[in-house]
Structure formats: C-alpha cells, structure tokens
Design a protein around this motif. Sequence first.
Motif, PDB file in Angstrom:
ATOM      1  N   ARG A 100      -3.868  23.260  -7.169  1.00 48.83           N
ATOM      2  CA  ARG A 100      -3.918  22.427  -5.797  1.00 48.83           C
ATOM      3  C   ARG A 100      -4.683  22.788  -4.858  1.00 48.83           C
ATOM      4  N   PHE A 159       0.893  -1.111   0.114  1.00 45.16           N
ATOM      5  CA  PHE A 159      -0.188   0.036   0.107  1.00 45.16           C
ATOM      6  C   PHE A 159       0.855   1.324   0.062  1.00 45.16           C
ATOM      7  N   LEU A 178     -10.083   5.282  -2.333  1.00 39.85           N
ATOM      8  CA  LEU A 178      -9.226   6.611  -2.449  1.00 39.85           C
ATOM      9  C   LEU A 178      -9.593   7.501  -3.474  1.00 39.85           C
ATOM     10  N   ASN A 202      -7.464   1.346  -3.324  1.00 37.63           N
ATOM     11  CA  ASN A 202      -7.320   2.232  -4.408  1.00 37.63           C
ATOM     12  C   ASN A 202      -8.668   2.765  -5.011  1.00 37.63           C
ATOM     13  N   PHE A 239       3.398  13.734 -10.719  1.00 40.17           N
ATOM     14  CA  PHE A 239       1.810  13.914 -10.312  1.00 40.17           C
ATOM     15  C   PHE A 239       1.499  14.087  -8.957  1.00 40.17           C
TER      16      PHE A 239
HETATM   17  C1  UDX Z   1      -1.488   5.356  -4.370  1.00 38.48           C
HETATM   18  C2  UDX Z   1      -2.140   4.795  -2.945  1.00 38.48           C
HETATM   19  O1  UDX Z   1      -2.235   6.207  -2.006  1.00 38.48           O
HETATM   20  C3  UDX Z   1      -1.250   3.698  -2.450  1.00 38.48           C
HETATM   21  O2  UDX Z   1      -1.724   3.232  -1.138  1.00 38.48           O
HETATM   22  C4  UDX Z   1      -1.253   2.897  -3.471  1.00 38.48           C
HETATM   23  O3  UDX Z   1      -0.181   1.779  -3.017  1.00 38.48           O
HETATM   24  C5  UDX Z   1      -0.517   3.241  -4.858  1.00 38.48           C
HETATM   25  O4  UDX Z   1      -1.438   4.466  -5.017  1.00 38.48           O
HETATM   26  P1  UDX Z   1       0.582   7.254  -5.006  1.00 38.48           P
HETATM   27  O5  UDX Z   1       0.068   6.746  -6.287  1.00 38.48           O
HETATM   28  O6  UDX Z   1       1.836   7.142  -4.350  1.00 38.48           O
HETATM   29  O7  UDX Z   1      -0.325   6.086  -3.994  1.00 38.48           O
HETATM   30  O8  UDX Z   1      -0.252   8.536  -4.600  1.00 38.48           O
HETATM   31  P2  UDX Z   1      -1.297   9.123  -3.821  1.00 38.48           P
HETATM   32  O9  UDX Z   1      -0.642  10.073  -2.398  1.00 38.48           O
HETATM   33  O10 UDX Z   1      -2.238   8.208  -3.191  1.00 38.48           O
HETATM   34  O11 UDX Z   1      -1.840  10.249  -4.559  1.00 38.48           O
HETATM   35  C6  UDX Z   1      -2.420   9.973  -5.732  1.00 38.48           C
HETATM   36  C7  UDX Z   1      -2.903  11.095  -6.556  1.00 38.48           C
HETATM   37  O12 UDX Z   1      -4.074  11.761  -6.052  1.00 38.48           O
HETATM   38  C8  UDX Z   1      -1.742  12.343  -6.650  1.00 38.48           C
HETATM   39  O13 UDX Z   1      -2.094  12.876  -8.016  1.00 38.48           O
HETATM   40  C9  UDX Z   1      -2.616  13.225  -5.750  1.00 38.48           C
HETATM   41  O14 UDX Z   1      -2.283  14.633  -6.106  1.00 38.48           O
HETATM   42  C10 UDX Z   1      -4.232  13.076  -5.894  1.00 38.48           C
HETATM   43  N1  UDX Z   1      -4.678  13.454  -4.497  1.00 38.48           N
HETATM   44  C11 UDX Z   1      -4.576  12.882  -3.419  1.00 38.48           C
HETATM   45  C12 UDX Z   1      -5.776  14.363  -4.831  1.00 38.48           C
HETATM   46  O15 UDX Z   1      -5.781  15.101  -5.782  1.00 38.48           O
HETATM   47  N2  UDX Z   1      -6.498  14.857  -3.692  1.00 38.48           N
HETATM   48  C13 UDX Z   1      -6.040  14.473  -2.362  1.00 38.48           C
HETATM   49  O16 UDX Z   1      -6.807  14.718  -1.532  1.00 38.48           O
HETATM   50  C14 UDX Z   1      -5.106  13.330  -2.250  1.00 38.48           C
END
Ligand code: UDX
Length: 440
Positions: free
Chosen positions: A419, A153, A218, A215, A329
């Motif tokens: 953002r 994760f 989220l 995922n 990203f």
């Molecule tokens: C994600 C999951 O969180 C992780 O548990 C999994 O193993 C892989 O995918 P990651 O891709 O590293 O991890 O990024 P994460 O921090 O989850 O952010 C994903 C995207 O969502 C980013 O582009 C971020 O900018 C965006 N985001 C995140 C938002 O737009 N708003 C938020 O509130 C949180």
Amino acid sequence: MRLTVFGTGYLGVTHAVCLAELGHEVLGIDIDAAKIEMLGEGRVPFYEPGLEHLLLKNLESGRLRFSTSYADAAEFADLHFLCVGTPQKRGENAADLSHVDAVVDTLAPLLTRPAVIVGKSTVPVGTAARLTVRVRGAAPAGEGVEVAWNPEFLREGFAVADTLRPDRLVFGIERDRPGSAEGALRDVYTSLLTQGVPLVVTDLATSELVKSSANAFLATKISFINAIAEICEATGADVTVLADALGYDARIGRSFLNAGLGFGGGCLPKDIRAFAARAGELGVDQALSFLREVDSINMRRRTKVVELVAEACGGSLLGMNVAVLGAAFKPESDDVRDSPALNVAGMMQLHGAAVSVYDPKAMANSRNLFPTLEYATSTSGACKNADAVLVATEWAEFVALDPVELDSAVRARVIVDGRNCLDPSVWRSAGWIYHGLGRR
Ligand code: UDX
C-alpha cells in the motif's frame, strides 16, 4: 418524521441509525431475523467506527426499532427507504436486482395510503422508472405511490460521518410529478440542508447515474495511478512522489491517487462492471469500454504483488513463509468482499507459500471466506519465521510498525509494502530490504 429503512447491511443500518440521530422515528426492516434480533439488542453485525455507540443511544431514546414485519412497516410510515444490496450477478457483470425487486414486491400490496419509496441502493440507470410502474401496479394506493432516488456515497470506515455530514445530497424525482417526494425528502434532511449541505434535485435517471459515475471516476483515478506505477516500475521513477506532485494541481487533487494493491470491497469492483454492462444493454457499450481496462489494471496489481513477493523471496514462493498483514479491503473495516489482501494471500498459497494472515478486525470474516489460509492472532505471530512480510491493508498499527521490534520474529528482513504506506528509509536503515509498488 416516521420513516422505515429496508435492508440492514452497511448502508441500511448506518442510514437508519443516522436518521434516528437526526431526530426521526425509524423502523429498520430486514428478512434476516437473526440480524434484526442482534440490532435490537444494540449490536452491529459488522465493524464500523462509532456506529454501535449511536445505535445504542437511539435504541435507548426509543426513536429506533427493528422488525422483520413488512406489515408493521407499511402501517408505521409513508416514507420508505430502500437500502438492500445490489451484488454482482453470478457469472455475469450486471447487477443482481432481486433484493430490490423483492422488497418492492412485498411492500407494494401493503401500501393502502399514498407513500414515497426512496431508493438509496446503487442501481443500473432505469431501475427507478421500472420500479415506479411495478409498485403502482401492485399497490392499493396505485398512483398515490411515488418512487424517488437518493443515492448514497458513504465510505466504509467513515459511514457515520459521511451520512451525518455528506458532501452533497442528490434527490432524483419523477419528471412529471415534481413536488411531493422532493418536499418529503427536504423534510427528512432539513437539519443537513440548513447546515449548508449542497443539494442537487434532478430526474430519476440522472440521480441513478450520479452514483454509478462517481464510483466509475474513483475507480478510474485509482487505476490511472496504478497504470503510472507500472511505468514507474519500468523506469525506476517513484509513483508516490509523482502522485504528490500531481496532487498539487487543484484540477487533479491528491486523493484517490495512492498506488498500491488497488481497489476492492463490496462497491467499486461490482459497480464499474454493472455500469459497463448497463451501457451495453443501452447500446452504448463503447462509452464505457475503458472501464474494462480500469478493471484489468486493477486486477494486474494483485498479480504484480504476488510476483514481487516471489522475487523478494529469491524467485519462488515454494516452501516460503509469508506474513500477510491486513485482510480487510481497506483499514477501519472488517469487510473482506473482493479484498485484494485476501486475494493475494490465496494466490501466494497456491504458489506453494505457507501464508499467515493477521488483521485487527477482519479475522472472522476472513476465516469464513478463506478457511484454508492460516490465521495468526497478532502481527508478531503472523511474522514468526517469515521469509517476507507483506503489508496488504494500511491499518494504522501496520503503518506504525517498528522494524527493530519485528527483527526477532522474522527469518529474513524483507518487507513488501503493498500500500506504499511505510517509510522506506526507516525500514532500510534498520537493515530491512524494502519493496514498494511503483517505486524503486
Ligand atoms: C466506495 C466509494 O468511495 C463510496 O463513495 C461509495 O458509496 C461506495 O464505494 P468504499 O468501498 O467504502 O467506498 O471504499 P473507498 O474508500 O472508496 O476505497 C475503495 C478501494 O480503493 C479500497 O480497496 C481502497 O484501498 C482503494 N484505494 C482507495 C486505493 O487503492 N487507492 C486510493 O487512492 C484510494
């Protein structure tokens, strides 16, 4: 314990290094000889805070090595972690499992002793069961080989901390073979378990689904707040205040409620598509049809930002100079896979703007992916003569920008906060026109 890790991408390198840090002897394997050489010299092929330091430390201790030889791997250990990528298939939403299958097909004929293959990659539910049959058919050790799943994760930018102090561990174990793989995995993670990290032991399918569901949840949370941002835009309400107020409800929580340019990266976008595609294969596509809406809300944010910058430039991007601050990203990463920032930069260029991009870490990757964009070497360089400045990734150095210092660089004091990471009052009181997403 002696362990191998197949695949040296974000997940595999972090996992190999952290397993060595936990005291194990680890052999990292990849078919990319250049990457293996680089890692053996103590250099990480991507940016991840704290990882290179731990790589060097564990190479020096002798606990960590890298190789391209599957024969060495089969000889070295009886517990093999599978950490290769599962990208989106070209022209389809489903996951491309060719890397996972290739590792298993190459490794299996070399398994002459009982062994456990532990998958960590994000895979469609049912993959572990399929691999079990495949590996047993091809391995001299036959029924002595077990497949388990231990989903990962970790977040990029926090990969080391997330691996050494995970929220939870999940072990997926073959239903009719409880015992040995679970025991081996408990041994691997003894130090984490004794620190109280929660452990869920379950069957293979559930463990695969835990990751896909996490995922999907989220991504849904982010798209939910971005959908609400659209309502805020239509009503003059402020989505950032709204998210704070929602977040006080412990059932909802404040994290992943930041409205803005939306999610990107190598995981969330392709994982929700693969999950929905798998539901279709299973004949339950209605169950996840909402993920298509999650995806389209997310993509709409990118177009919205292009429109917002155009509006801020007086209605058209044609002939305008636009500074894009951020290409990765997300902050603390040099990953530009499906990056909303670069995507928006590209779209604005197509609309006739002269776009200048700056990112603290992702310049090389951006140039490779998007060679036609213009790249600056600093924030002020990107902002030179800008008609509008877009903050597309919330790097700390952009959050801390001083509007007064930027005054002399730009042609017009217009900032678009993709953002919602800046304080509008600071920018407005310095004479800038501030635009956020989902806020007046
Ligand atoms: C994600 C999951 O969180 C992780 O548990 C999994 O193993 C892989 O995918 P990651 O891709 O590293 O991890 O990024 P994460 O921090 O989850 O952010 C994903 C995207 O969502 C980013 O582009 C971020 O900018 C965006 N985001 C995140 C938002 O737009 N708003 C938020 O509130 C949180």
